[in-house]
Each structure stands twice: as structure tokens, then as C-alpha cells.
Design a protein around this motif. Structure first.
Motif, PDB file in Angstrom:
ATOM      1  N   THR A   1      37.623  44.283   9.987  1.00 20.73           N
ATOM      2  CA  THR A   1      36.465  43.489  10.426  1.00 20.73           C
ATOM      3  C   THR A   1      36.374  42.928  11.867  1.00 20.73           C
ATOM      4  O   THR A   1      35.807  42.107  12.288  1.00 20.73           O
ATOM      5  CB  THR A   1      36.666  42.109   9.476  1.00 20.73           C
TER       6      THR A   1
ATOM      7  N   LEU B   1      34.503  36.884  13.935  1.00 23.64           N
ATOM      8  CA  LEU B   1      34.812  36.499  12.735  1.00 23.64           C
ATOM      9  C   LEU B   1      35.071  34.568  12.781  1.00 23.64           C
ATOM     10  O   LEU B   1      34.719  33.887  12.099  1.00 23.64           O
ATOM     11  CB  LEU B   1      36.530  36.641  12.357  1.00 23.64           C
ATOM     12  N   ASP B   2      35.216  34.294  14.004  1.00 28.88           N
ATOM     13  CA  ASP B   2      35.341  32.937  14.278  1.00 28.88           C
ATOM     14  C   ASP B   2      33.798  32.187  14.289  1.00 28.88           C
ATOM     15  O   ASP B   2      33.659  31.152  13.505  1.00 28.88           O
ATOM     16  CB  ASP B   2      35.813  32.514  15.734  1.00 28.88           C
TER      17      ASP B   2
ATOM     18  N   ALA C   1      31.252  33.526  12.464  1.00 29.95           N
ATOM     19  CA  ALA C   1      30.819  33.647  11.204  1.00 29.95           C
ATOM     20  C   ALA C   1      31.517  32.541  10.265  1.00 29.95           C
ATOM     21  O   ALA C   1      30.986  31.932   9.553  1.00 29.95           O
ATOM     22  CB  ALA C   1      31.415  34.789  10.577  1.00 29.95           C
ATOM     23  N   GLN C   2      32.943  32.136  10.573  1.00 34.19           N
ATOM     24  CA  GLN C   2      33.728  31.097   9.771  1.00 34.19           C
ATOM     25  C   GLN C   2      32.739  29.691  10.172  1.00 34.19           C
ATOM     26  O   GLN C   2      32.821  28.974   9.332  1.00 34.19           O
ATOM     27  CB  GLN C   2      35.061  31.050  10.331  1.00 34.19           C
ATOM     28  N   MET C   3      32.475  29.562  11.474  1.00 38.61           N
ATOM     29  CA  MET C   3      31.969  28.270  11.971  1.00 38.61           C
ATOM     30  C   MET C   3      30.493  28.244  10.887  1.00 38.61           C
ATOM     31  O   MET C   3      30.285  27.021  10.876  1.00 38.61           O
ATOM     32  CB  MET C   3      31.546  27.997  13.349  1.00 38.61           C
ATOM     33  N   ARG C   4      29.919  29.163  10.741  1.00 32.89           N
ATOM     34  CA  ARG C   4      28.607  29.072   9.814  1.00 32.89           C
ATOM     35  C   ARG C   4      28.826  29.063   8.531  1.00 32.89           C
ATOM     36  O   ARG C   4      27.881  29.271   7.783  1.00 32.89           O
ATOM     37  CB  ARG C   4      27.779  30.129  10.594  1.00 32.89           C
ATOM     38  N   GLY C   5      30.115  29.131   8.124  1.00 36.86           N
ATOM     39  CA  GLY C   5      30.249  29.435   6.817  1.00 36.86           C
ATOM     40  C   GLY C   5      29.925  30.872   6.119  1.00 36.86           C
ATOM     41  O   GLY C   5      29.891  30.922   4.838  1.00 36.86           O
TER      42      GLY C   5
ATOM     43  N   PRO D   1      31.098  34.468   5.006  1.00 40.23           N
ATOM     44  CA  PRO D   1      32.220  35.097   4.399  1.00 40.23           C
ATOM     45  C   PRO D   1      32.222  36.429   5.136  1.00 40.23           C
ATOM     46  O   PRO D   1      30.973  37.080   4.876  1.00 40.23           O
ATOM     47  CB  PRO D   1      32.084  34.896   3.089  1.00 40.23           C
TER      48      PRO D   1
END
Length: 171
Positions: A86, A91-92, A94-98, A100
Motif C-alpha cells: 500500500t 496512508l496517513d 487516508a487515515q485522517m479522513r477515515g 480504509p
């Protein structure tokens, strides 16, 4: 049939880099009809436009899902990476926006290379013959001579693109 909060016909799925047709078929069989496919990775400007109304994005290894792409994809619910890892996704961000991010680690080139090498070793050790003998009630002692295994044999690796390279690295 289960109800979803949003009609599946309104959910846009963006598939890039020639994701296998079976993925498209699976989405269609599940009732999704807004599937946009591209044979190759898109330049950033086109990717921003295509992702702007996408709920799901499926990529392989060439497409880069940057923080900027994620900013331009307000409806995005998930990213599927049809490849080894990935690392091509921010990724950071994407994680901040929820959002997956998934990948398919068991369908990658390393797995193919490992399978090929395992089969070579199995053949060199006479496993198919021993298996047949065992199922027929024969003795395990009557195994034809072999070349001593992969450590004393020359093995040629023929592969296309990453499969050949990965096989060479494994051997």
C-alpha cells in the motif's frame, strides 16, 4: 435483499491499471453499475477529476493516491490495492479522513515466485512419485534417484516482468 443507505447504482467505482475483469464482474453481480475502468494509471489532473465523485478506488502499483488526490475525493469510502503493498497510497492522509486502504497480499508476485520454487523443490525431491506410491501402499524406499535437490541443480527462472525478478531473488 439488504438495503443500503445509498442506492448502489449511484456509487461510482473507479478501477485503474487494468484491474482484472473478475473484479468488475463481482461488483456488477452485487448490483453496482457505475464502474469506470482505465487500462493504465491516470496522470494526476485526470486522476483528480475521476476521483472527485468516486466512492471506491481500485488501483495497482503505478497509481499514486496522494494527499492531494484524497482532498479531491470527498465521497471516497475505501481504496483497494490489487498489488503487493500500500506504499503508493498516502496512508496517513487516508487515515485522517477515515478511509480504509486494503491490499491483496496473497495474490502478488512474491507468492507466485514462492509457489514456483516450492513446486521445483517438490519435483526434485520426487514428491509426486512418493505420494503415488504411498497411496498405492508401496514402499517409500523405492524412489528413483534424483539430482540431490535444488542446491546442487541449476534452475532457470523464466518470468514476465516482476514474477521472473522475484523468482530470482527467492532462489
Amino acid at each position: 435483499m439488504n438495503k443500503t443507505s445509498l442506492d448502489k447504482r449511484k456509487i461510482k467505482i473507479l478501477l485503474l491499471e487494468g484491474v482484472h475483469p473478475s473484479a468488475v464482474e463481482a461488483f456488477q453481480q452485487d448490483g453496482y453499475t457505475r464502474i469506470e475502468e482505465h487500462a493504465k494509471s491516470l496522470p494526476e489532473a485526470k486522476l483528480l477529476e475521476a476521483a472527485s465523485d468516486a466512492y471506491l478506488i481500485g488501483i495497482r502499483s503505478a497509481t499514486r493516491i496522494t494527499a492531494r488526490v484524497l482532498e479531491h475525493a470527498p465521497k471516497l469510502l475505501g481504496i483497494g490495492c490489487f498489488c503487493i503493498g500500500t506504499n503508493q497510497v498516502a496512508l496517513d492522509a487516508a487515515q485522517m479522513r477515515g478511509i480504509p486502504v486494503f491490499n491483496a497480499p496473497f495474490s502478488n508476485t512474491r507468492s507466485v515466485a514462492e509457489l514456483v520454487l516450492a513446486e521445483i523443490i517438490m519435483l526434485l525431491r520426487g514428491i509426486p512419485y512418493r505420494n503415488a506410491m504411498a497411496h498405492r501402499g508401496g514402499s517409500r524406499q523405492h524412489v528413483p534417484a534424483h539430482h540431490g535437490g535444488p542446491c546442487t541443480s541449476s534452475i532457470g527462472v523464466v518470468g514476465r516482468r516482476r514474477n521472473g525478478t522475484s523468482g530470482q531473488q527467492q532462489g
